[in-house]
Every structure is written in C-alpha cells, then in structure tokens.
Design an enzyme around this catalytic site. Structure first.
Site, mmCIF file in Angstrom:
data_model
loop_
_atom_site.group_PDB
_atom_site.id
_atom_site.type_symbol
_atom_site.label_atom_id
_atom_site.label_comp_id
_atom_site.label_asym_id
_atom_site.label_seq_id
_atom_site.Cartn_x
_atom_site.Cartn_y
_atom_site.Cartn_z
ATOM 1 N N GLU A 36 59.349 3.381 -46.029
ATOM 2 C CA GLU A 36 60.524 3.801 -46.805
ATOM 3 C C GLU A 36 60.111 4.197 -48.229
ATOM 4 O OE1 GLU A 36 63.944 0.999 -44.797
ATOM 5 O OE2 GLU A 36 62.288 0.070 -45.845
ATOM 6 N N LEU A 84 45.260 5.530 -51.556
ATOM 7 C CA LEU A 84 44.997 6.540 -50.526
ATOM 8 C C LEU A 84 46.291 7.246 -50.162
ATOM 9 C CD1 LEU A 84 42.822 4.289 -48.189
ATOM 10 C CD2 LEU A 84 41.994 6.231 -49.513
ATOM 11 N N GLU A 114 37.884 2.765 -40.397
ATOM 12 C CA GLU A 114 37.874 1.325 -40.679
ATOM 13 C C GLU A 114 39.300 0.818 -40.581
ATOM 14 O OE1 GLU A 114 36.386 0.817 -44.667
ATOM 15 O OE2 GLU A 114 34.687 2.091 -44.171
ATOM 16 N N LYS A 116 42.583 -0.890 -42.007
ATOM 17 C CA LYS A 116 43.154 -0.964 -43.356
ATOM 18 C C LYS A 116 43.667 -2.390 -43.544
ATOM 19 C CE LYS A 116 46.003 1.535 -46.619
ATOM 20 N NZ LYS A 116 46.569 0.373 -47.285
ATOM 21 N N ASP A 118 45.319 -5.588 -44.873
ATOM 22 C CA ASP A 118 46.551 -5.714 -45.639
ATOM 23 C C ASP A 118 46.472 -6.924 -46.571
ATOM 24 O OD1 ASP A 118 49.008 -5.096 -46.531
ATOM 25 O OD2 ASP A 118 50.092 -5.695 -44.722
ATOM 26 N N ARG A 137 42.993 -4.534 -59.045
ATOM 27 C CA ARG A 137 43.193 -3.111 -59.223
ATOM 28 C C ARG A 137 43.965 -2.799 -60.511
ATOM 29 N NH1 ARG A 137 45.889 1.379 -55.333
ATOM 30 N NH2 ARG A 137 47.853 0.327 -55.744
ATOM 31 N N TYR A 226 34.618 -2.933 -48.324
ATOM 32 C CA TYR A 226 34.673 -1.625 -47.667
ATOM 33 C C TYR A 226 34.090 -0.487 -48.499
ATOM 34 C CZ TYR A 226 38.985 -1.650 -50.420
ATOM 35 O OH TYR A 226 39.895 -1.772 -51.436
ATOM 36 N N LYS A 289 37.514 7.962 -43.461
ATOM 37 C CA LYS A 289 36.727 8.432 -44.612
ATOM 38 C C LYS A 289 35.654 9.395 -44.142
ATOM 39 C CE LYS A 289 37.070 3.831 -46.624
ATOM 40 N NZ LYS A 289 36.387 2.578 -46.955
ATOM 41 N N LYS A 313 48.996 4.980 -41.524
ATOM 42 C CA LYS A 313 49.733 3.716 -41.563
ATOM 43 C C LYS A 313 50.476 3.502 -40.257
ATOM 44 C CE LYS A 313 50.986 1.909 -45.163
ATOM 45 N NZ LYS A 313 50.815 1.142 -46.357
ATOM 46 N N CYS A 407 84.744 -19.028 -45.882
ATOM 47 C CA CYS A 407 83.420 -19.601 -46.141
ATOM 48 C C CYS A 407 83.109 -20.708 -45.128
ATOM 49 C CB CYS A 407 83.375 -20.166 -47.562
ATOM 50 S SG CYS A 407 81.819 -20.980 -47.932
ATOM 51 N N CYS A 410 82.859 -24.210 -47.177
ATOM 52 C CA CYS A 410 83.958 -24.886 -47.861
ATOM 53 C C CYS A 410 85.331 -24.354 -47.443
ATOM 54 C CB CYS A 410 83.785 -24.775 -49.372
ATOM 55 S SG CYS A 410 84.011 -23.092 -49.976
ATOM 56 N N CYS A 425 81.729 -16.147 -51.528
ATOM 57 C CA CYS A 425 82.697 -17.232 -51.596
ATOM 58 C C CYS A 425 83.000 -17.462 -53.069
ATOM 59 C CB CYS A 425 82.100 -18.489 -50.969
ATOM 60 S SG CYS A 425 83.064 -19.951 -51.369
ATOM 61 N N CYS A 431 81.878 -25.217 -53.705
ATOM 62 C CA CYS A 431 81.143 -24.823 -52.507
ATOM 63 C C CYS A 431 79.717 -25.401 -52.579
ATOM 64 C CB CYS A 431 81.128 -23.294 -52.435
ATOM 65 S SG CYS A 431 80.320 -22.681 -50.969
HETATM 66 S S1 IVH Z 1 38.923 2.609 -49.230
HETATM 67 C C1 IVH Z 1 39.303 5.453 -53.117
HETATM 68 N N1 IVH Z 1 39.011 1.093 -47.131
HETATM 69 O O1 IVH Z 1 44.070 0.299 -49.294
HETATM 70 C C2 IVH Z 1 40.038 4.529 -52.231
HETATM 71 N N2 IVH Z 1 40.720 0.843 -48.764
HETATM 72 O O2 IVH Z 1 45.879 2.539 -50.455
HETATM 73 C C3 IVH Z 1 39.101 3.597 -51.566
HETATM 74 N N3 IVH Z 1 42.333 -0.910 -48.240
HETATM 75 O O3 IVH Z 1 43.591 -0.003 -52.729
HETATM 76 C C4 IVH Z 1 39.800 2.684 -50.686
HETATM 77 N N4 IVH Z 1 41.440 -1.534 -46.338
HETATM 78 O O4 IVH Z 1 43.064 -2.018 -51.356
HETATM 79 C C5 IVH Z 1 39.609 1.422 -48.295
HETATM 80 N N5 IVH Z 1 38.943 -0.209 -45.226
HETATM 81 C C6 IVH Z 1 39.518 0.106 -46.375
HETATM 82 C C7 IVH Z 1 40.671 -0.538 -46.825
HETATM 83 C C8 IVH Z 1 41.249 -0.134 -48.031
HETATM 84 C C9 IVH Z 1 42.410 -1.749 -47.193
HETATM 85 C C10 IVH Z 1 43.285 -0.867 -49.349
HETATM 86 C C11 IVH Z 1 42.640 -0.850 -50.705
HETATM 87 C C12 IVH Z 1 43.204 0.319 -51.438
HETATM 88 C C13 IVH Z 1 44.390 0.686 -50.601
HETATM 89 C C14 IVH Z 1 44.572 2.169 -50.657
#
Ligand code: IVH
Length: 685
Positions: A36, A84, A114, A116, A118, A137, A226, A289, A313, A407, A410, A425, A431
């Site tokens: 979103e 990214l 790779e 991503k 979280d 960051r 990474y 990448k 994503k 409610c 109450c 309420c 309450c």
């Molecule tokens: S590479 C120049 N690799 O995703 C950007 N980022 O939206 C280099 N993240 O801030 C990022 N897994 O915190 C990269 N395998 C991965 C990742 C990764 C998670 C996060 C990272 C970055 C955010 C980018």
C-alpha cells in the site's frame, strides 16, 4: 487533472508519506503494508514527473526515510545506504531486465538472487580488521552508531583474521530476530505489561536502539550479511564476494543463486514465495542483483536506489477459513473494535484464531455474514485482517453481522461522530477499560513514571476494586496488595499466565508510587490526561501559570494569551475544571503531596534570556537525566529546543562525543558550539 489539483494531490501525498515514514522508521510502527505504501509512492513519483514545476528537494521520493534516534551519536556513511526499487509482478521484473540490457548494451550478464531478509539494515565498518563501527541506515546519508549493541550479536565477527581480508572494509547486512525468539520476546513483554512488537522487524529495530547492551544481548539477534564494500574492489563477482564473507566468518545464508536470465530469476522467486513458510525467519521478497561489479558500476544509481538491483516483494500471505463469531472490544479511549473469531488456520507459520475487522464500515463493505468463508491476510500487524469473503460458499440462512448498539463493557449506548469511522462508548467515567486506560496513562513513563505498576498490575488492582481513580493509588497499603493474584491470557498464544504479588513486588509498587510524589508539576499535568494537553502543552501551561490553582482560575482569554495555546486546548481545559469530580481529584492529589505547582527553585531558575533562540543539544552527558536537565534549563529560560541544525539554529550545546554531522553543519553555517559549562555560565548571567 488540472495543475492545481495535481499540486494539491502532490502535497497531500508528500505529507502522508512523511507521516508514514515517521511511523515506520522512527516509531517502528508501520501504518500500512509495503504494498500500500509503494502504491502511494508510485503515484507521487508519476505526478512529480508529469508536473516538474512542483519539484521539492525534500520530497519523500528523493529521500529515504530515517530511523535516527536522538539518543545515539551519528556517523555519515561513506557510501549512502540506499533502498531498492520494489516490483510485484513478472512484467515489472521483465521491464527491469530490458532496462539493464539496454544500458549495458549486451545480454551477457548474470543475476544473483538472494532472499530479502525482513529485518533492519546495518553497516559494519572494519578498520585494521576490527569492527570499529556499526551504524544503522538512518536517513541513508548518516545513521546512528550502535556499535556496542551490535557487538553483542554472536554472528558478527569482532575481528577478521582471514589473510585475504583487506585491512579496512565495510560489510552491509540485516539485523534479524527469528520467529521463535520474537514470540518469546513478545510473551515476556505482555507479561511485563509492555506493548508487544508488531513483527520481528520492528522488534529487531527496537532492540538495536536499546540503551543497555546487556539487554540487547538477551534478545538473541542475528546478522545476515549481503554486501561487501572494499576500496579497491578485491572480487569482481558479487556472488563470489558473498562466499568470501562466509570464509571470513560472517553469517551468510545458503539460499543464493546465480541465474543467467530473468526466467531463472522468476523460478527462484516462485520457489521462495511458497517455501518461505519453512524458514525460521521472515523474508518479504527476493533481491535480484547484477553479479559483475564492473557492470554494476556501469549501471550506477538513481538518487534513491541502484539501477543494478531490484527487490521483488511478495504479496502478503493469505489463508481461507470460517468466521465463527465477532467480538467487540472496548479500547482505552472508548473506541469499539470488532474482532473476528475464526476456525484456527495456519498463516505464515503461525496459527491464527482471530482477525481484525477495523470498524463498522469494514464489516458493511465486506457484507460479512456469520459462517462465511473469509480470506485473511497478514499485514504489518500481529493480528491479521479479513480482506475478502467467498460469497459462493455462503449458506442461504446465514445471518448478517451487525455492529452492536451498546457498550459490551458498561451497557451505554454507543456514539459515532460525523465523518468518523469509529463507534465509541461515551461513558468515560464509568466504563472499565476507559478507567483503566486513564490509570495506565497516569503511571506511564512520560507521566508519573511508576514503572513497578506495568499494565497487567493496574488491571489486577482495578479488577479487585482497589483502584478506580488515579488518586486511589496513593492510598494503597502493603496489606491490601500482598498476596493478590490474577490469571492473565496471553493474546498471542491463547495460553494463560499467573501474576502474583509477593513481598518484593509489593515493596517496589509502593516505592514507585511514593517516589512519583517528586515528579515535577508539568508531568503531573500531562498525567491527568486532559484532552489535548500533551507533554509540550503541559510544559507551556506550567511555565506560565506555575500552579494548578492558577490554571484552574484562568479564563478562556487568559489561556489563549499563552503562546501556542489555542482555542481548542483552552476550551478543553475550562471544561475539565468545570467538572466537580476533577476538582475532587485535584484536592485528593494535593492532600497526598503530589507536585501541583512549579518548585520554587525552578521559578528562581527562570528567565527569558534565551527567548527567540533555537537551540540544539547534542552529545552524551554524565547521565541521561543530566541531558534532560540541560534541556529543561533551555525551556525555563525561554529557549526552543530543535533536533536539527539549520540556518535558524542560534547555538549548539555539545556534550561528550557530539554528533559529527551536527558539528560539521554548525561549522559550515558559522553557528557557535558551546560546552555544558559555557551554557551554565551563559544562563547565570
Ligand atoms: S542489497 C544498494 N540484499 O532491503 C542496496 N538488501 O530496500 C543494497 N535487504 O536497506 C541492498 N535483504 O536492508 C540487499 N539480500 C539483500 C537484502 C537487502 C534485505 C534490505 C536492506 C535494504 C533494503 C532495501
């Protein structure tokens, strides 16, 4: 769309995205799902391209959000930490591939896929092969130095002995908390009356910003890396540099693939979109990448992100289950929230029994019936939401879900204000959850700070009939408290847990209540919970009126003559004091010795010597309290505190190790930087 409408929409989107960024990066409480959020961001990007006349260098499209927290020193990143570009479909992925091949002028390139992770990103700086800085960051240009905290993470090497490793290098990665540790942490938080974290990412980010490293160590964070940055480049393949990092002792995930075309990339993505449930940690997509570092350099960067990488994503995970019933919960402020009770179903690795329905409009929109089969989805929050209903499976005699009229706590008839989605309420004074909410606000950290009375305990005291109003706290005795017990339900696991008041607990509670009598008037005023009287307003009011008696006598005109006090606040204060119950409350609090006037020593300290001055306080002081005192002195002498250095800053008060970027900026702008003792000298005169 006319240009005027476009401008209006652009301004609206910018404001909204700044607000969302603040909740995401600073408060660690996302308000929207990434999907979103990205929709709004893309809309803004498109409009800005169409209407370049409305360019703004501070637009959220040119800046990445910030996680900077004032408690930490900051450090500029040698290379900015960018985000990214997000994609959500095969088509968008192909578009990316077409762009890449056009810029490179060839099809001879490989992708590295790779996961991503979280979590929250971190930059690890090694000097002489030793970890010297770990930096968040932040706003992408500079971040908070959290070295001491990161050093507690066992998978982050403190020294890299490998002969191939250069003396100085940087590694980037993601600080993670696995699901088991996350759930354990949240259970503990609920037991202690603290708010649980919404997801492992927020928990990891919150943990990194703790002030005590010993607490961080307990939370068992991990760090997956990474990205390796060296000058000069020592390995031209990104894939191989990741293997190097593994050899040097970093924690590298094995789920990484080298792909020769975008279809292979898509196959990797499809595999992990399903398989992610089996991982012990959260991922929210796949990062793609370009492998060859020279090709990466050729592709370069936009202002916000690299052109050589993209994030795919995953959509929020969904599951289908049956709606059994709907419960209506009354919150601390009286808002009634409908919650769906479901046939248990596994979603993203956890069993879900309940889902949020937000409000009456949401129920109507879904046209929800009992026994419906519903689609639930995991967003940013712990509790999933119902996003759709399978109408084909509805039985003909099922009944529509209606919102309640009274409610459930109450019995008072519910109300709804014009233009608002929520029912509430109105029985503020009778309450139970609302009364408990007032007490919880009163004891909270920024108010009376009675830490020993965490949420679960207030509930117990309330349910036993010992505390109905905040004044009752000051009449509690050891005998009343000792031996009290209550079983509480863990909302995450559905398990139960017992809290019981033993000797030490009771002593701590009574001690905490007693010492709250020293809390200064401005925080007491905030603690009373008068509508619109937040921390800052309370501070303004106390420094003007000096006592609760003077504030009570103030007329509407007196109130609005105080700087920054407007009509709405003034009206709310007048109303509060016109209620005899509140007068009784104030009298009781006075009789217990609560600070209801500004202390003489504070009055003596006051002046307007700093009137009109914008002051930045930075660096560390003997204690965190000392920093607060310095800030208080600024206010007492009429100054205004600001977070950032700008041309409007009058001067900077710098403690030990002041933020380097703040000092740099001050030097550029010729803004004086003074020490703590110089500041004290200044206000003395
Ligand atoms: S590479 C120049 N690799 O995703 C950007 N980022 O939206 C280099 N993240 O801030 C990022 N897994 O915190 C990269 N395998 C991965 C990742 C990764 C998670 C996060 C990272 C970055 C955010 C980018």
């Amino acid at each position: 769309m006319t240009s005027e409408q476009a401008q209006e929409r652009i301004e609206f989107l910018r404001k909204e995205l700044h607000r969302l960024n603040y909740h995401y990066y600073v408060l660690n409480k996302p308000l929207l799902s990434d999907f979103e959020y990205d929709k709004l961001l893309k809309e803004l990007e498109t409009l800005e391209k169409q209407y370049p006349q409305f360019f703004d260098e501070n637009s959220p499209t040119v800046r990445v959000g910030s996680d900077i927290n004032n408690e930490f020193e900051q450090r500029p990143h040698q290379y900015p930490m960018l985000s990214l570009t997000n994609t959500y479909s095969y088509e968008e992925l192909r578009d990316f591939d077409v762009r890449v091949s056009k810029i490179l002028g060839t099809n001879a390139y490989q992708y590295v896929c790779e996961l991503k992770y979280d979590g929250t990103s971190i930059s690890l700086i090694y000097e002489n092969r030793r970890l010297t800085y770990a930096v968040t960051r932040g706003d992408g240009e500079k971040g908070d130095i959290v070295t001491a905290n990161v050093k507690t993470i066992p998978t982050v090497p403190l020294v890299v002995e490998h002969p191939q490793a250069p003396e100085n290098f940087e590694v980037r990665g993601e600080i993670m908390l696995n699901r088991i540790q996350f759930e354990k942490l949240n259970r503990e938080r609920i037991e202690n009356g603290e708010e649980p974290f919404a997801n492992p990412r927020n928990a990891a980010a919150g943990t990194l910003k703790l002030l005590k490293s010993s607490e961080v160590a307990k939370r068992k964070l991990d760090c997956f890396v990474y990205y390796l940055l060296t000058d000069p480049v020592i390995e031209n393949s990104h894939f191989k540099s990741i293997q190097l990092l593994r050899e040097w002792g970093f924690h590298v995930q094995p789920y990484i693939a080298l792909c020769s075309n975008i279809d292979e990339v898509y196959a990797f993505i499809q595999h992990w979109e399903k398989a992610r449930e089996q991982l012990p940690f959260d991922i929210d997509g796949v990062v793609v990448k370009i492998d060859d570092i020279r090709q990466q350099q050729q592709l370069g960067f936009t202002a916000k992100s690299p052109r050589w990488a993209i994030a795919y994503k995953f959509k929020a995970e969904q599951a289908i289950t049956r709606l059994i019933s709907v419960s209506f919960q009354v919150g601390r402020t009286g808002t009634v929230t409908p919650v769906a009770n479901l046939d248990p179903v596994v979603l993203a690795g956890t069993t879900v029994k309940r889902a949020s329905l937000h409000n009456a409009d949401q129920i109507a929109l879904l046209d929800l019936h009992y026994d419906d089969y519903v689609v639930i989805e995991k967003g940013g929050e712990i509790i999933p939401k119902i996003v759709d209903v399978d109408i084909d499976k509805r039985s003909s005699n099922s009944k529509r879900v209606e919102f309640i009229t009274h409610c459930p706590e109450c019995g008072t008839q519910l109300q709804r204000n014009d233009g608002e989605a929520r029912y509430f309420c109105p029985n503020e004074k009778g309450c139970p959850p609302q009364l408990k909410g007032k007490i919880e606000h009163f004891i909270s950290r920024k108010a009376m700070n009675i830490e020993s009375l965490g949420e679960g305990k207030v509930e117990l005291l309330f349910d036993k009939g010992l505390v109905r109003s905040v004044a009752d706290l000051y009449e509690l005795t050891y005998e009343q408290l000792f031996g009290l017990e209550k079983v509480i339900e863990d909302p995450l696991q559905g398990k139960v847990k017992k809290i019981s008041f033993k000797e030490k607990t009771v002593e701590n509670i009574l001690k905490g209540i007693e010492s709250s009598k020293q809390v200064p008037f401005e925080r007491v005023l905030f603690a009373l919970g008068i509508r619109y009287v937040g921390e800052t307003v309370a501070r303004r009011l106390t420094s003007h009126f000096k006592s609760i008696d003077a504030l009570q006598k103030a007329t509407f005109e007196d109130l609005i003559s105080v700087p920054e006090i407007g009509e709405v606040i003034a009206q709310s204060i007048i109303e509060w004091f016109s209620d005899p119950d509140n007068i009784k409350l104030v009298d009781r609090l006075k009789s217990y010795g609560i600070q209801l006037q500004v202390k003489q020593e504070h009055i003596a300290k006051q002046s307007d010597i700093l009137a009109g001055k914008n002051i930045v306080v930075t660096g560390s002081y003997a204690t965190p309290d000392r920093r607060k005192e310095i800030e208080e002195l600024v206010i007492l002498h009429g100054g205004k505190l600001t977070d950032n250095v700008s041309s409007k800053t009058s001067f900077i008060i710098a403690g030990e190790n002041p933020g380097p970027s703040k000092i740099q900026k001050a030097n550029q702008l010729n803004i004086p930087v003074i020490s703590e003792s110089e500041f004290l000298e200044l206000i003395k005169n």
